[in-house]
Scaffold this active site. Structure first.
Site, PDB file in Angstrom:
ATOM      1  N   CYS A   3       0.821  -1.215   0.000  1.00  0.00           N
ATOM      2  CA  CYS A   3       0.000   0.000   0.000  1.00  0.00           C
ATOM      3  C   CYS A   3       0.858   1.269   0.000  1.00  0.00           C
ATOM      4  CB  CYS A   3      -0.941  -0.010   1.195  1.00  0.00           C
ATOM      5  SG  CYS A   3      -0.114  -0.323   2.737  1.00  0.00           S
ATOM      6  N   ASN A   4       2.120   1.140   0.404  1.00  0.00           N
ATOM      7  CA  ASN A   4       2.965   2.331   0.474  1.00  0.00           C
ATOM      8  C   ASN A   4       4.022   2.418  -0.608  1.00  0.00           C
ATOM      9  OD1 ASN A   4       1.972   3.891   2.567  1.00  0.00           O
ATOM     10  ND2 ASN A   4       2.805   2.480   4.088  1.00  0.00           N
ATOM     11  N   ARG A   5       4.205   1.358  -1.371  1.00  0.00           N
ATOM     12  CA  ARG A   5       5.239   1.417  -2.407  1.00  0.00           C
ATOM     13  C   ARG A   5       4.954   0.425  -3.524  1.00  0.00           C
ATOM     14  NH1 ARG A   5       9.776   1.808  -0.425  1.00  0.00           N
ATOM     15  NH2 ARG A   5       9.094   2.245   1.690  1.00  0.00           N
ATOM     16  N   PRO A  41       6.860  -4.510  10.758  1.00  0.00           N
ATOM     17  CA  PRO A  41       7.285  -5.886  10.500  1.00  0.00           C
ATOM     18  C   PRO A  41       6.743  -6.514   9.212  1.00  0.00           C
ATOM     19  CG  PRO A  41       5.577  -5.840  12.178  1.00  0.00           C
ATOM     20  CD  PRO A  41       5.841  -4.425  11.805  1.00  0.00           C
ATOM     21  N   GLN A  56       6.271  -9.223   2.941  1.00  0.00           N
ATOM     22  CA  GLN A  56       5.854  -8.800   1.599  1.00  0.00           C
ATOM     23  C   GLN A  56       6.991  -8.957   0.596  1.00  0.00           C
ATOM     24  OE1 GLN A  56       4.652  -4.981   3.015  1.00  0.00           O
ATOM     25  NE2 GLN A  56       2.469  -5.480   3.027  1.00  0.00           N
ATOM     26  N   GLY A 103     -18.722   0.413  22.771  1.00  0.00           N
ATOM     27  CA  GLY A 103     -18.807   1.127  21.498  1.00  0.00           C
ATOM     28  C   GLY A 103     -18.492   0.188  20.353  1.00  0.00           C
ATOM     29  N   GLY A 105     -17.769   1.638  17.053  1.00  0.00           N
ATOM     30  CA  GLY A 105     -17.280   2.477  15.956  1.00  0.00           C
ATOM     31  C   GLY A 105     -15.935   2.015  15.429  1.00  0.00           C
TER      32      GLY A 105
END
Lengths: 438, 274
Positions: A68-70, A132, A137, A206, A208
């Site tokens: 997701c970041n690279r 980690p 990945q 909760g 949410g």
């Protein structure tokens, strides 16, 4: 690929390197999330990209890492400029042209590319330092490239170094230690109080986003007994889908449930505290003062501050969790130099191996030439030996040649690794290698 | 023989120093290698220590507590075995540096005050006396260890109660484990002191010429035994939790130290004649 004086391999000189390894990519530093998520590739898309890259004659080997970041593509190029164009075109231009138009991508060559992959595997390039997941990945992407068959000798060896560096960074330093997310900081606090969080029970007030995020972290760390207390029923279905088997109790009965739990997470949208000190004191009497961790994730706060004064009740709110996260990140930052040293060590080893490759064609030629001489000489003398010793003659002469060439081959490999060009030149001259034999 | 007497205390010092260093590295860096070697190093040191104490008993034909140095090395040994038991009980090595460090200090003092020739005392030759002294020292050592865990417990408790985290945070075992180790030390100390009292009474009644019932040291030991017994009972009845027990452990050790000093400096009695 030259090793650098910098232990981390930072700013390596590339002037003396063969122009073969190339990395092209975008990450959280070069592109905003909006672009990164459009560029990100699924496993199937990675496989397709690898195959398309390998279909280009200028690409000898390929590896793709997409999270997701690279999204990064590593290629060993037969022709550098053409390989770079192919990687850019296939990865970005045809899919998200803005990446190229806005110059949101980066390109690294040779030692810099290798160093980058090692640093990525160690978590040094991650948005959350030392996270980690990245090592797994990198490994899964390597397995995909191997399965598709886009791995060659160089990228395979580079991936081995990257995975080794990543494993060492986590085993030898504390780069991955300490929670750096809200959810895991709750788990970390619980681990400071209880001997293991696995068998504990937790009540979440909760339903949410923040409450479920904390519950998810606890569930991932093995908390099996999760209970929810929510107002109304509109969140029931979503909670039951995500946490099947977790009971959802009435909000009114929350104190009765707290008396059976070890952790209480409060994250409701209430304007007033929903956990009061007086009631909780009664609950603690029923619990015979067994420790209770109370985490208040609500804004405004859901738990009355006076609760902090109760014996064996450990109350933490967003402020204290953020302090804990900041402290853990600071501790991770202290380990960056150690991890950079590991990256440098692994990079040097890769470098030495890579340089040794330069001597391989020379060694192969030397061996071919020696074998030709051996065969010519043996063939010329074969008629003088009886038939029953012909095989023995071949075996003996092959062994002789092998033994004579063993030391020169070893030295040539070492010379290659040390970039000792004079050494290699001398070998060429002595053995008349690289000359036209005819 | 003299070579062993000279060399052995130093060898023990080195062995405990190595174990302390390993536990120290484990505490500061969480090194897996240190975690693997710390306990074996301590076990080796304890085995050597046991052999040394056995040799001293055989060599001088008396329990090795006739000199300050010998008594200190027995205390070091007692703390070491109490800690090893607690490490097994709690399954935690992170506190080792604090406890094995104490062992090292006592052994260092034993080396510094070493006397080549201990005085020959008939009383020390009696097996019941040896058992009595060893159990009493073991009991007090266990109470001291319990107080150490009490201190660590209160330190972590305060930290978790607050909103700021110091360097200790994350390095100590969880509160529940610290509590379990503290309670283990208390139980061990109480059992050892009970044994020392029973043994001491059995042995003292054989001595017809002493008024042991009014000896301040014996009365003090009975009082200590009753105090710790009360604390354990309150824990058992769940009236006391970790924090109260931790404070009681620290207070108990304070009372023991103050009263021992007072008895030894101010009062003359049965135990003063030893």
């Amino acid at each position: 690929m030259a090793s650098s004086d910098n232990p981390a391999g930072g700013a390596p000189t590339t002037a003396d390197l063969g122009p073969t390894l190339l990395a092209v990519g975008i990450d959280h530093r070069s592109a905003p999330l909006e672009l990164r998520e459009r560029v990100a590739l699924s496993r199937e898309e990675c496989e397709g990209l690898l195959l398309r890259l390998m279909a280009r004659p200028e690409v000898a080997e390929a590896y793709v890492l997409s999270t997701c970041n690279r999204t990064e593509v590593y290629v060993r190029a037969r022709e550098q400029e053409a390989a770079l164009r192919a990687a850019l075109e296939l990865t970005f231009t045809t899919r998200v042209p803005e990446v190229e138009h806005e110059g949101r991508f980066w390109v690294l060559h040779d030692a810099e590319a290798a160093r980058h992959l090692l640093a990525v595997a160690c978590g040094l390039e991650s948005m959350v330092l030392g996270e980690p997941e990245i090592l797994g990945q990198v490994k899964r992407s390597a397995e995909l490239a191997e399965r598709v068959g886009t791995f060659g000798t160089v990228i395979k060896r580079l991936l081995r170094s990257a995975l080794q560096a990543g494993r060492r960074a986590r085993a030898e330093t504390e780069i991955g230690e300490g929670a750096v997310s809200l959810g895991y900081s709750v788990v970390e606090l619980a681990r400071q109080i209880f001997a293991g969080v696995e068998g504990r029970s937790c009540l979440v007030l909760g339903g949410g986003e923040t409450a479920t995020m904390a519950a998810r972290s606890l569930a991932e760390k093995g908390v099996r007994d999760l209970r929810f207390a929510v107002r109304g029923t509109h969140r029931h279905q979503a909670l039951q889908e995500e946490f099947p088997g977790s009971p959802i109790t009435s909000f009114q009965d929350r104190y009765a449930t707290i008396s059976e739990c070890d952790l209480l997470i409060a994250s409701t949208s209430a304007d007033e505290p929903v956990v009061e000190a007086g009631e909780l004191r009664q609950v603690m009497r029923q619990r015979r003062a067994r420790p209770l961790l109370v985490v208040d994730l609500g804004v405004p706060r859901n738990v009355a501050p006076q609760v902090r004064r109760l014996e064996n009740v450990f109350l933490h709110d967003l402020d204290s969790l953020e302090h804990l996260i900041a402290r853990n990140l600071e501790r991770r930052r202290l380990h960056v130099p150690q991890v950079e040293t590991i990256v440098g060590e692994e990079l040097r080893q890769f470098d030495a191996w890579y340089q040794g490759l330069e001597a391989e064609p020379l060694i192969a030629e030397l061996q071919r030439r020696a074998e030709r001489i051996r065969r010519d000489e043996v063939d010329g003398a074969r008629s003088r030996f009886p038939a029953e010793v012909q095989d023995e003659l071949d075996r003996l002469t092959r062994a002789l040649v092998r033994k004579i060439l063993h030391h020169p081959s070893t030295r040539l490999r070492a010379g290659g690794a040390e970039r000792d060009l004079a050494h290699l030149e001398l070998a060429r001259d002595l053995f008349q290698l690289g000359e036209d034999e005819d | 023989m003299d070579q062993i007497a000279r060399f052995a205390p130093h060898a023990l010092l080195l062995a405990y120093a190595a174990a302390t260093a390993a536990y120290g590295v484990l505490f500061s860096s969480g090194s897996k290698k240190a975690s693997r070697i710390a306990s074996p190093l301590l076990q080796v040191a304890i085995a050597l220590h046991l052999a040394y104490l056995g040799w001293l008993t055989w060599r001088w034909a008396q329990f090795p507590a006739a000199t300050v140095s010998q008594a200190l090395t027995v205390v070091a040994f007692a703390i070491a075995i109490v800690y090893l038991f607690l490490e097994w009980l709690g399954g935690e090595r992170a506190t080792g540096v604090w406890l094995v460090g104490q062992v090292l200090v006592f052994q260092l003092l034993a080396v510094a005050l070493h006397e080549a020739q201990p005085p020959k005392r008939e009383l020390f030759e009696h097996p019941l006396f040896g058992i009595h002294v060893f159990l009493a020292l073991l009991g007090y050592a266990a109470f001291a260890v319990a107080a150490s865990y009490g201190f660590l417990f209160l330190r972590l408790y305060r930290e978790l109660k607050g909103t700021r985290f110091s360097v200790f945070y994350g390095k100590l075992p969880p509160l529940e484990v610290l509590e379990r180790m503290m309670s283990g030390a208390l139980a061990m100390g109480f059992a050892a002191l009970s044994g020392a009292l029973v043994d001491g009474v059995v042995w003292a009644v054989q001595l017809s010429d002493v008024d042991w019932q009014h000896d301040p040291m014996i009365l003090l030991t009975f009082a200590t035994w009753a105090l710790y017994g009360g604390a354990l009972l309150l824990r058992r009845l769940r009236r006391w939790q970790g924090r109260q027990t931790a404070m009681a452990s620290l207070a108990g050790l304070g009372v023991i130290v103050v009263s021992l000093v007072a008895v030894h400096t101010l009062v003359v009695g049965f135990h003063r004649s030893f």
